[in-house]
Design a protein around this motif. Structure first.
Motif, short mmCIF file in Angstrom:
data_model
loop_
_atom_site.label_atom_id
_atom_site.label_comp_id
_atom_site.label_asym_id
_atom_site.label_seq_id
_atom_site.Cartn_x
_atom_site.Cartn_y
_atom_site.Cartn_z
N SER A 42 0.86 -1.17 0.00
CA SER A 42 0.00 0.00 0.00
C SER A 42 0.89 1.22 0.00
O SER A 42 2.11 1.12 -0.04
N GLU A 43 0.28 2.38 0.08
CA GLU A 43 1.00 3.63 0.25
C GLU A 43 1.03 3.92 1.75
O GLU A 43 -0.01 4.01 2.39
N PHE A 44 2.24 4.01 2.32
CA PHE A 44 2.39 4.19 3.75
C PHE A 44 3.05 5.54 4.05
O PHE A 44 3.75 6.09 3.21
N GLY A 45 2.82 6.03 5.25
CA GLY A 45 3.46 7.26 5.70
C GLY A 45 3.74 7.18 7.19
O GLY A 45 2.99 6.56 7.94
N VAL A 46 4.84 7.80 7.61
CA VAL A 46 5.17 7.88 9.04
C VAL A 46 4.90 9.32 9.47
O VAL A 46 5.42 10.26 8.87
N PHE A 47 4.05 9.46 10.50
CA PHE A 47 3.65 10.77 10.99
C PHE A 47 3.76 10.81 12.51
O PHE A 47 3.64 9.78 13.18
N GLU A 48 3.97 12.01 13.04
CA GLU A 48 3.91 12.18 14.48
C GLU A 48 2.44 12.19 14.87
O GLU A 48 1.63 12.91 14.28
#
Length: 109
Positions: A42-48
């Motif tokens: 999938s399309e993943f993202g790391v966020f605070e």
């Protein structure tokens, strides 16, 4: 600056156009990794992301619209354990680089 303990991995939900928080994550700041079980590509993202208080529900944030995006979707090829291992190693390397960059930025301040 960012709090490493608040870094979370999200999956982009194209149907709802929001980022969904992946459940049961473990942030290991010592080894600079985020561990989470994933079932596919999938399309993943790391966020605070700070956990909400007990009586409130998390609200997903819609992703910005990208009108210049002409990329084709990635086919679902998550049938083999080798592909899964490559995905995990790639994600671990990316997260490690992000955490290293955050530490570097934090030391310059």
């Amino acid at each position: 600056g960012m709090n490493e303990n608040d870094l979370k991995l999200f999956r982009y939900n194209e149907a709802a156009e929001v980022w969904d928080l992946l459940p049961d994550q473990e942030v290991d700041t010592e080894q600079q990794v985020i561990r989470v079980w994933m079932t596919g590509f999938s399309e993943f993202g790391v966020f605070e992301y700070a956990e909400p208080e007990e009586d409130s529900e998390p609200t997903p944030t819609p992703a910005p619209e990208d009108t210049d995006d002409d990329r084709e979707p990635i086919p679902d090829t998550s049938s083999g354990s080798a592909a899964y291992a490559v995905l995990l190693l790639s994600m671990a390397a990316l997260i490690s680089l992000l955490l290293s960059a955050l530490k570097t930025v934090g030391h310059k301040q």
